[in-house]
Write a protein that holds these residues in place. Structure first.
Motif, PDB file in Angstrom:
ATOM      1  N   SER A  76       1.097  -0.867   0.449  1.00  0.00           N
ATOM      2  CA  SER A  76      -0.186   0.329   0.174  1.00  0.00           C
ATOM      3  C   SER A  76       1.111   1.039   0.348  1.00  0.00           C
ATOM      4  O   SER A  76       2.250   1.307   0.455  1.00  0.00           O
ATOM      5  N   ASN A  77       0.474   2.100  -0.949  1.00  0.00           N
ATOM      6  CA  ASN A  77       1.609   3.223  -0.843  1.00  0.00           C
ATOM      7  C   ASN A  77       0.811   4.459  -0.523  1.00  0.00           C
ATOM      8  O   ASN A  77       0.557   6.254  -0.056  1.00  0.00           O
ATOM      9  N   LYS A  78      -0.477   3.741   0.626  1.00  0.00           N
ATOM     10  CA  LYS A  78      -1.078   4.825   1.742  1.00  0.00           C
ATOM     11  C   LYS A  78      -1.389   4.136   2.580  1.00  0.00           C
ATOM     12  O   LYS A  78      -1.366   5.857   3.488  1.00  0.00           O
ATOM     13  N   ALA A  79      -1.254   3.548   2.998  1.00  0.00           N
ATOM     14  CA  ALA A  79      -1.312   3.090   4.790  1.00  0.00           C
ATOM     15  C   ALA A  79      -0.300   4.237   5.445  1.00  0.00           C
ATOM     16  O   ALA A  79       1.081   3.554   4.850  1.00  0.00           O
ATOM     17  N   ASP A  80      -0.249   4.417   7.220  1.00  0.00           N
ATOM     18  CA  ASP A  80       0.328   4.948   7.902  1.00  0.00           C
ATOM     19  C   ASP A  80      -0.446   4.565   8.896  1.00  0.00           C
ATOM     20  O   ASP A  80      -1.037   5.785  10.086  1.00  0.00           O
ATOM     21  N   PRO A  81       0.930   4.217   9.590  1.00  0.00           N
ATOM     22  CA  PRO A  81       0.877   4.192  11.719  1.00  0.00           C
ATOM     23  C   PRO A  81       0.050   5.539  12.088  1.00  0.00           C
ATOM     24  O   PRO A  81      -0.832   5.394  12.354  1.00  0.00           O
ATOM     25  N   PHE A  82       1.005   6.841  11.470  1.00  0.00           N
ATOM     26  CA  PHE A  82       1.032   7.902  12.079  1.00  0.00           C
ATOM     27  C   PHE A  82      -0.306   8.900  11.297  1.00  0.00           C
ATOM     28  O   PHE A  82      -0.709   9.465  12.277  1.00  0.00           O
ATOM     29  N   HIS A  83      -0.906   8.459  10.740  1.00  0.00           N
ATOM     30  CA  HIS A  83      -1.628   9.241   9.995  1.00  0.00           C
ATOM     31  C   HIS A  83      -2.788   7.852   8.990  1.00  0.00           C
ATOM     32  O   HIS A  83      -3.099   7.906   7.763  1.00  0.00           O
ATOM     33  N   HIS A  84      -3.718   7.221  10.207  1.00  0.00           N
ATOM     34  CA  HIS A  84      -4.341   6.297   9.532  1.00  0.00           C
ATOM     35  C   HIS A  84      -5.685   6.435  10.231  1.00  0.00           C
ATOM     36  O   HIS A  84      -6.694   7.187   9.977  1.00  0.00           O
ATOM     37  N   ALA A  85      -6.400   6.230   8.383  1.00  0.00           N
ATOM     38  CA  ALA A  85      -8.017   6.790   8.029  1.00  0.00           C
ATOM     39  C   ALA A  85      -8.707   6.175   8.549  1.00  0.00           C
ATOM     40  O   ALA A  85      -8.883   4.258   8.108  1.00  0.00           O
ATOM     41  N   SER A  98       0.090   4.630  16.049  1.00  0.00           N
ATOM     42  CA  SER A  98       1.381   4.545  16.321  1.00  0.00           C
ATOM     43  C   SER A  98       1.072   3.747  17.730  1.00  0.00           C
ATOM     44  O   SER A  98       1.712   2.234  17.370  1.00  0.00           O
ATOM     45  N   GLU A  99       0.254   4.131  18.849  1.00  0.00           N
ATOM     46  CA  GLU A  99       0.538   3.240  19.909  1.00  0.00           C
ATOM     47  C   GLU A  99      -0.198   1.825  20.167  1.00  0.00           C
ATOM     48  O   GLU A  99       0.607   0.923  20.194  1.00  0.00           O
ATOM     49  N   GLN A 100      -0.834   1.512  19.002  1.00  0.00           N
ATOM     50  CA  GLN A 100      -2.091   0.515  18.935  1.00  0.00           C
ATOM     51  C   GLN A 100      -1.173  -0.342  17.952  1.00  0.00           C
ATOM     52  O   GLN A 100      -0.568  -1.742  18.366  1.00  0.00           O
ATOM     53  N   THR A 101      -0.437  -0.280  16.660  1.00  0.00           N
ATOM     54  CA  THR A 101       0.141  -0.361  15.593  1.00  0.00           C
ATOM     55  C   THR A 101       1.539  -0.869  16.772  1.00  0.00           C
ATOM     56  O   THR A 101       1.946  -2.478  16.824  1.00  0.00           O
ATOM     57  N   LEU A 128       8.378   4.898  14.002  1.00  0.00           N
ATOM     58  CA  LEU A 128       8.044   3.502  14.605  1.00  0.00           C
ATOM     59  C   LEU A 128       9.763   3.196  15.589  1.00  0.00           C
ATOM     60  O   LEU A 128       9.509   2.963  17.048  1.00  0.00           O
ATOM     61  N   MET A 129      10.526   3.496  15.259  1.00  0.00           N
ATOM     62  CA  MET A 129      11.727   2.889  15.391  1.00  0.00           C
ATOM     63  C   MET A 129      12.139   3.785  16.095  1.00  0.00           C
ATOM     64  O   MET A 129      12.183   3.556  18.112  1.00  0.00           O
ATOM     65  N   ASN A 130      11.602   4.981  17.042  1.00  0.00           N
ATOM     66  CA  ASN A 130      11.914   5.750  17.022  1.00  0.00           C
ATOM     67  C   ASN A 130      10.417   5.275  19.132  1.00  0.00           C
ATOM     68  O   ASN A 130      10.932   6.068  19.807  1.00  0.00           O
ATOM     69  N   LYS A 131       9.320   5.112  18.640  1.00  0.00           N
ATOM     70  CA  LYS A 131       8.894   4.385  19.171  1.00  0.00           C
ATOM     71  C   LYS A 131       8.972   3.072  20.071  1.00  0.00           C
ATOM     72  O   LYS A 131       8.845   2.470  21.503  1.00  0.00           O
TER      73      LYS A 131
END
Ligand code: F6P
Length: 364
Positions: A76-85, A98-101, A128-131
């Motif tokens: 997917s070139n849309k999926a982003d855990p920090f900006h999830h639709a 991102s936390e749930q991810t 995600l690494m920073n988390k």
């Protein structure tokens, strides 16, 4: 081997690209050869991570896929855990998931994640690494514009496909004495067009990094015509634009992090060239053909080397790094350093010098 690594997740993010399956195969085979390491593949890139959709990858699952185009995992070139639709009351809302991810990764029990992708994927990987998620990256894109590596896998295949297209277009150009424009992908970088244009013997190569001048292109085409060379081939990047002018946007994808899809500059340019020169012209947009089908032998080998290097980094616990090629050596670079950065063609690049030295016009 790092004692902690028992289960590894793997995903392919961004646009599909020849060689993705070769990397999936290499990472999996290399990791499961070591006792106790399991590999799972997330489906559809980061979306699979968000939605906990994954499947086990074993020797059988990755056998016979080396030469297959696309990705067996989906992307997917849309999926982003920090900006999830998320859809609510009939409208799309964007939430930080991102936390749930990260929790999903804990629930599934993965100790590390291998992210195969381009600049967008590496930008998300960095966050995600920073988390706290241990990540290793593998550089993918036909655009070859990823910072930190000399070459991404997929580029060689796309160049070969586009060069073959230029070869075939030559036939009509010569027979009908036409100006033929061939539009290649590459977004805001000209690597693909430059490689294909040089390989295909284009007379004019137009790339995003060098804004073109219509009069210069027209002059070159007329000059060839006066010399009895009654056709010209122009390789043009989808991101090429006239001096001081605008990009040609084909569509806007609202729910994508990189919303602009380029395309169509060759069609505009085609009629402008006809108007200025009085010569007949045609445009061909190669589009997704350049991303499709089987990878070249070079890309299969490069993808395999990248996959093996990524598996090695995971085993050794060298997280936060992306496999990279420097010269002919596989090395690695900090994802922190890359996250979101791209690599453009510089004026002093040897490909530019080679083009100029062999009489190619860059439209300036
Ligand atoms: O980044 C790869 C690429 O193929 C670019 O060259 C092109 O601009 C873009 O993706 C097209 O994206 P999509 O598949 O969403 O149309």
């Amino acid at each position: 081997m790092s004692a902690h690594v028992k289960r590894v997740g793997l995903l392919t993010g961004g646009g599909d690209c020849p060689g993705l399956n070769a990397v999936i195969r290499a990472v999996t085979k290399s990791l499961i050869s070591y006792d106790g390491i399991q590999v799972i593949g997330f489906e559809d890139g980061f979306l699979g991570l968000i939605e906990k959709r994954y499947k086990p990858l074993d020797w059988d699952a990755v056998s016979g896929i080396l030469q297959q185009g696309g990705t067996i995992l989906g992307t997917s070139n849309k999926a982003d855990p920090f900006h999830h639709a998320v859809e609510k009351d009939g409208a799309l809302h964007y939430v930080d998931y991102s936390e749930q991810t990260i929790d999903n990764c804990r629930d599934i029990g993965i100790d590390a994640l291998v992210c195969i992708g381009g600049d967008g994927t590496m930008a998300i990987a960095k966050e995600l690494m920073n988390k706290g998620l241990p990540i290793v990256g593998v550089p993918k894109t036909i655009d070859n514009d990823l910072y930190g590596t000399d070459v991404t896998f997929g580029y060689d295949t796309a160049v070969s496909i586009a060069a073959e297209a230029i070869d075939r277009i030559h036939t009509t150009a010569q027979s009908h004495h036409r100006i033929m424009l061939v539009e290649t992908m590459g977004r805001y970088a000209g690597w693909l067009t430059l490689g294909a244009g040089l390989a295909g013997g284009a007379d004019v190569i137009l790339i995003p990094e060098i804004e073109y001048d219509l009069d210069v292109i027209a002059e070159r085409v007329k000059e060839r015509s006066h010399k009895g060379r009654r056709f010209s081939i122009i390789a043009v990047s989808e991101g090429a634009k006239p001096r001081g002018g605008e990009l040609t946007v084909q569509r806007i994808v609202e729910d994508s992090p990189d919303k602009l899809r380029l395309g169509g500059v060759s069609i505009k340019l085609c009629s402008q060239i006809e108007d200025v020169t009085g010569l007949e012209a045609r445009a061909t947009i190669l589009g997704h053909l350049q991303r499709g089908g089987t990878p070249t032998a070079f890309d299969r080998v490069l993808a395999t080397r990248y996959g093996v290097a990524a598996a090695d980094m995971v085993r050794r616990g060298h997280f936060g790094r992306m496999a990279a090629l420097r010269g002919n050596e596989i090395t690695s670079v900090a994802i922190e350093e890359i996250g979101g950065r791209t690599r453009k063609v510089q004026r002093d690049d040897q490909l530019i010098s080679a083009a100029l030295a062999t009489g190619v016009s860059l439209g300036v």
